[in-house]
Design a protein around this motif. Structure first.
Motif, PDB file in Angstrom:
ATOM      1  N   ARG A 146      74.863  43.632 -13.772  1.00 18.68           N
ATOM      2  CA  ARG A 146      75.586  42.451 -14.255  1.00 18.68           C
ATOM      3  C   ARG A 146      75.986  41.496 -13.133  1.00 18.68           C
ATOM      4  O   ARG A 146      76.441  40.387 -13.387  1.00 18.68           O
ATOM      5  CB  ARG A 146      76.828  42.890 -15.033  1.00 18.68           C
ATOM      6  CG  ARG A 146      76.513  43.565 -16.357  1.00 18.68           C
ATOM      7  CD  ARG A 146      77.737  44.218 -16.959  1.00 18.68           C
ATOM      8  NE  ARG A 146      78.150  45.405 -16.229  1.00 18.68           N
ATOM      9  CZ  ARG A 146      79.136  46.219 -16.595  1.00 18.68           C
ATOM     10  NH1 ARG A 146      79.819  45.945 -17.703  1.00 18.68           N
ATOM     11  NH2 ARG A 146      79.443  47.287 -15.876  1.00 18.68           N
ATOM     12  N   VAL A 148      75.569  38.681 -10.706  1.00 17.42           N
ATOM     13  CA  VAL A 148      74.661  37.534 -10.639  1.00 17.42           C
ATOM     14  C   VAL A 148      74.848  36.727  -9.363  1.00 17.42           C
ATOM     15  O   VAL A 148      73.971  35.926  -9.006  1.00 17.42           O
ATOM     16  CB  VAL A 148      74.839  36.611 -11.867  1.00 17.42           C
ATOM     17  CG1 VAL A 148      74.416  37.335 -13.135  1.00 17.42           C
ATOM     18  CG2 VAL A 148      76.268  36.105 -11.975  1.00 17.42           C
ATOM     19  N   ILE A 185      80.425  37.589  -8.755  1.00 20.19           N
ATOM     20  CA  ILE A 185      80.429  37.061 -10.112  1.00 20.19           C
ATOM     21  C   ILE A 185      79.530  37.951 -10.962  1.00 20.19           C
ATOM     22  O   ILE A 185      78.404  38.265 -10.577  1.00 20.19           O
ATOM     23  CB  ILE A 185      79.921  35.608 -10.155  1.00 20.19           C
ATOM     24  CG1 ILE A 185      80.863  34.695  -9.368  1.00 20.19           C
ATOM     25  CG2 ILE A 185      79.803  35.119 -11.599  1.00 20.19           C
ATOM     26  CD1 ILE A 185      80.395  33.253  -9.286  1.00 20.19           C
ATOM     27  N   GLU A 187      78.057  38.797 -15.072  1.00 21.80           N
ATOM     28  CA  GLU A 187      77.781  38.137 -16.351  1.00 21.80           C
ATOM     29  C   GLU A 187      77.339  39.153 -17.389  1.00 21.80           C
ATOM     30  O   GLU A 187      76.541  40.059 -17.102  1.00 21.80           O
ATOM     31  CB  GLU A 187      76.683  37.076 -16.188  1.00 21.80           C
ATOM     32  CG  GLU A 187      76.370  36.322 -17.476  1.00 21.80           C
ATOM     33  CD  GLU A 187      75.339  35.230 -17.277  1.00 21.80           C
ATOM     34  OE1 GLU A 187      75.138  34.421 -18.202  1.00 21.80           O
ATOM     35  OE2 GLU A 187      74.728  35.181 -16.188  1.00 21.80           O
ATOM     36  N   GLU A 188      77.872  39.005 -18.602  1.00 16.69           N
ATOM     37  CA  GLU A 188      77.487  39.866 -19.713  1.00 16.69           C
ATOM     38  C   GLU A 188      77.664  39.088 -21.013  1.00 16.69           C
ATOM     39  O   GLU A 188      78.735  38.521 -21.259  1.00 16.69           O
ATOM     40  CB  GLU A 188      78.339  41.136 -19.725  1.00 16.69           C
ATOM     41  CG  GLU A 188      77.893  42.164 -20.763  1.00 16.69           C
ATOM     42  CD  GLU A 188      78.679  43.451 -20.648  1.00 16.69           C
ATOM     43  OE1 GLU A 188      78.057  44.531 -20.620  1.00 16.69           O
ATOM     44  OE2 GLU A 188      79.928  43.390 -20.565  1.00 16.69           O
ATOM     45  N   ARG A 191      79.100  35.605 -20.811  1.00 19.60           N
ATOM     46  CA  ARG A 191      80.429  35.427 -20.217  1.00 19.60           C
ATOM     47  C   ARG A 191      80.391  35.784 -18.736  1.00 19.60           C
ATOM     48  O   ARG A 191      79.842  36.814 -18.355  1.00 19.60           O
ATOM     49  CB  ARG A 191      81.456  36.290 -20.930  1.00 19.60           C
ATOM     50  CG  ARG A 191      82.865  36.226 -20.339  1.00 19.60           C
ATOM     51  CD  ARG A 191      83.846  37.019 -21.176  1.00 19.60           C
ATOM     52  NE  ARG A 191      85.174  37.074 -20.549  1.00 19.60           N
ATOM     53  CZ  ARG A 191      86.236  37.626 -21.109  1.00 19.60           C
ATOM     54  NH1 ARG A 191      86.151  38.179 -22.312  1.00 19.60           N
ATOM     55  NH2 ARG A 191      87.396  37.641 -20.473  1.00 19.60           N
ATOM     56  N   ARG A 192      80.968  34.935 -17.929  1.00 15.12           N
ATOM     57  CA  ARG A 192      81.004  35.170 -16.485  1.00 15.12           C
ATOM     58  C   ARG A 192      82.445  35.329 -16.007  1.00 15.12           C
ATOM     59  O   ARG A 192      83.327  34.600 -16.435  1.00 15.12           O
ATOM     60  CB  ARG A 192      80.351  34.014 -15.718  1.00 15.12           C
ATOM     61  CG  ARG A 192      78.823  33.978 -15.836  1.00 15.12           C
ATOM     62  CD  ARG A 192      78.238  33.032 -14.808  1.00 15.12           C
ATOM     63  NE  ARG A 192      76.786  33.152 -14.737  1.00 15.12           N
ATOM     64  CZ  ARG A 192      76.040  32.721 -13.722  1.00 15.12           C
ATOM     65  NH1 ARG A 192      76.635  32.114 -12.693  1.00 15.12           N
ATOM     66  NH2 ARG A 192      74.742  32.880 -13.737  1.00 15.12           N
ATOM     67  N   GLU A 193      82.653  36.277 -15.106  1.00 15.97           N
ATOM     68  CA  GLU A 193      83.954  36.480 -14.489  1.00 15.97           C
ATOM     69  C   GLU A 193      83.745  36.820 -13.014  1.00 15.97           C
ATOM     70  O   GLU A 193      82.659  37.231 -12.602  1.00 15.97           O
ATOM     71  CB  GLU A 193      84.733  37.605 -15.174  1.00 15.97           C
ATOM     72  CG  GLU A 193      85.083  37.331 -16.625  1.00 15.97           C
ATOM     73  CD  GLU A 193      86.101  36.230 -16.800  1.00 15.97           C
ATOM     74  OE1 GLU A 193      86.735  35.822 -15.786  1.00 15.97           O
ATOM     75  OE2 GLU A 193      86.278  35.767 -17.948  1.00 15.97           O
ATOM     76  N   SER A 194      84.798  36.658 -12.236  1.00 15.41           N
ATOM     77  CA  SER A 194      84.696  36.884 -10.796  1.00 15.41           C
ATOM     78  C   SER A 194      85.766  37.845 -10.309  1.00 15.41           C
ATOM     79  O   SER A 194      86.785  38.069 -10.964  1.00 15.41           O
ATOM     80  CB  SER A 194      84.819  35.561 -10.039  1.00 15.41           C
ATOM     81  OG  SER A 194      86.086  34.960 -10.270  1.00 15.41           O
ATOM     82  N   LEU A 229      85.998  40.857 -17.090  1.00 18.02           N
ATOM     83  CA  LEU A 229      84.915  40.654 -18.046  1.00 18.02           C
ATOM     84  C   LEU A 229      85.316  41.132 -19.443  1.00 18.02           C
ATOM     85  O   LEU A 229      84.840  40.604 -20.456  1.00 18.02           O
ATOM     86  CB  LEU A 229      83.660  41.397 -17.572  1.00 18.02           C
ATOM     87  CG  LEU A 229      82.323  40.992 -18.176  1.00 18.02           C
ATOM     88  CD1 LEU A 229      82.008  39.526 -17.906  1.00 18.02           C
ATOM     89  CD2 LEU A 229      81.208  41.873 -17.604  1.00 18.02           C
TER      90      LEU A 229
END
Length: 473
Positions: A146, A148, A185, A187-188, A191-194, A229
């Protein structure tokens, strides 16, 4: 560039001439000094699989300050020679006027050494630094599909200072600084989170490029990103809060620390002005500012006026007992300097600043504090915040937080902001855990346009009735 020791009075100026000019500038003054600095820094950022930036910078200069009463004259130059010094003396002299002051006593001498004086830039080949950042990038991408994007950076600097006073006192300090930072970062399902982790201190780079060290930081950055996430929108309202240990001390630093700096209290602009000896926090709350902890980011052997750093108690068992002082404010307030006179560089005038500011721990267990929350928030990480020094009101955003119901930690929440004021928050502390920790070494503090490295720390803390801004109930 030269790796020779920084001896400005040997290589740039005749020592006798420098002392003579400084004496003329400070005749009739209360205080002042000639501050020399040489600084070298290097940083490299590896972002999204490639080197994004690589910087090297070198600078040197001096600043001359003359102080009389509440007025200070300051001039600085990148050219270290007699003509530049005489021009600076003429400018700084304007603050002294007709004179009449009585020169303050020189700072106490110290032979203490809190950190190495080795150069962290020259101590490690650039190729090793770059290879470490590449390894971090590859490690995180292999660790979880996940991922990226990965950003990893290494920074190192060496600051050398010499402080000369009119009576001939000369103080020198060599200050290394290093830091490793990792951001990821994930992604799933669109949705992206850091997540971010890092740290360092007044140490060499060897430990930071050790795989065990950077792998722990990389895993922590990924953990935070994956927590976010799955985060739900944060609730809004008034809640009891448990703050985690270590870095959440940044709230203490901003909401309380600045208000305990001498200049704000002398001028009456701090929410704590006039409260010396009074209760300003709940019983059991003790807050210190300590610049003497070896190798820490906020530590200084001597401050930028030549005063040895100190372990200063600010709040003891809830009672306000001390302020952080530079020489000028200490003299005007009838107090002793505490080793907190700091400046960003030779181009800046010193002022009272924090070093490592932290709250001592108590006897409770963290899990017991969390168990007291019927409907609350457990906040582990913080990002940016804003504080009004005059009233202590703060707004801080959480980078990692969880909803707690009936004492059980539940789902992570996103978008939580803590809103309150430092004086009230201190009074509303209901529990202190026995897990006091300092942050990993990543703090910078801004004040009146100047930035200096600092440290923060605290145990897990239970605070009642903070306002939480979020997406809803």
């Amino acid at each position: 560039m030269t790796d020779a020791p920084f001896r400005p009075l040997e290589t740039h100026l005749d020592a006798e001439t420098a002392s003579t000019v400084l004496g003329e500038a400070l005749a009739g003054a209360d205080d002042g000094e000639l501050f020399f600095e040489r600084r070298r820094s290097e940083s490299v950022l590896f972002d999204d699989g490639r080197v994004k930036t690589a910087n090297y910078d070198a600078s040197e200069g001096f600043g001359l300050r003359a102080v009389r009463g509440e007025v200070a004259g300051y001039a600085h130059s990148t050219q270290i020679d007699e003509p530049a010094l005489r021009r600076a003396a003429e400018t700084a002299r304007l603050a002294v006027g007709a004179g009449g002051g009585s020169m303050a006593a020189a700072p106490q001498a110290t032979n203490r050494r809190l950190y190495t004086d080795a150069d962290p830039i020259a101590g490690l080949p650039f190729s090793v630094k770059l290879d470490t950042l590449r390894e971090i990038d590859a490690f995180l991408r292999d660790l979880d599909p996940r991922v990226v994007q990965v950003s990893a950076s290494l920074a190192a600097s060496l600051q050398e200072v010499t402080i000369l006073r009119a009576e001939g006192t000369q103080v020198s300090d060599v200050r290394p600084m290093t830091r490793l930072n990792v951001s990821v970062i994930v992604e799933e399902n669109g949705r992206r989170e850091s997540g971010t982790a890092g740290g360092g201190g007044r140490v060499l780079l060897d430990g930071l490029v050790d795989r065990a060290d950077w792998e722990a930081k990389a895993r922590e950055a990924l953990r935070i990103a994956l927590v976010n996430l799955s985060a739900e929108p944060a609730p809004a309202g008034t809640f009891d809060i448990v703050l985690g240990p270590g870095w959440p001390g940044i709230l203490l630093h901003e909401a309380v620390g600045h208000g305990l700096e001498g200049d704000f209290n002398r001028k009456g602009s701090s929410a704590f002005a006039g409260l010396m000896g009074q209760r300003v926090a709940a019983p059991g709350v003790t807050v210190l500012d300590d610049g003497t902890i070896p190798d820490r980011r906020g530590s200084i052997t001597v401050d930028d006026e030549g005063t040895p750093s100190g372990k200063n108690v600010l709040i003891e068992d809830g009672i306000l007992v001390g302020y952080m002082q530079d020489r000028q404010n200490a003299r005007l307030m009838g107090a002793a300097p505490t080793g907190n006179g700091r400046r960003e560089s030779y181009a800046h005038i010193p002022m009272p600043r924090m070093t490592n500011t932290y709250m001592l721990g108590g006897e409770a267990k963290r899990e017991d504090l969390v168990a007291e929350l019927k409907d609350g928030i457990y906040a582990v990480g913080f990002g940016g915040g804003q504080v009004d020094i005059t009233n202590g009101k703060f707004v801080f955003s959480c980078t990692e937080a969880y909803r707690v119901k009936d004492g059980k930690i539940g789902a992570p929440v996103k978008g939580a902001t803590l809103i309150g004021d430092g004086a009230t928050a201190l009074q509303q502390i209901r529990g202190l855990a026995d897990d006091m920790a300092l942050d990993p070494g990543m703090g910078n503090c801004g004040k009146q346009g100047q930035w200096v490295p600092v440290g923060v720390g605290q145990p897990s803390v239970l605070i009642g009735g903070l306002t939480v801004g979020g997406a809803g109930t």
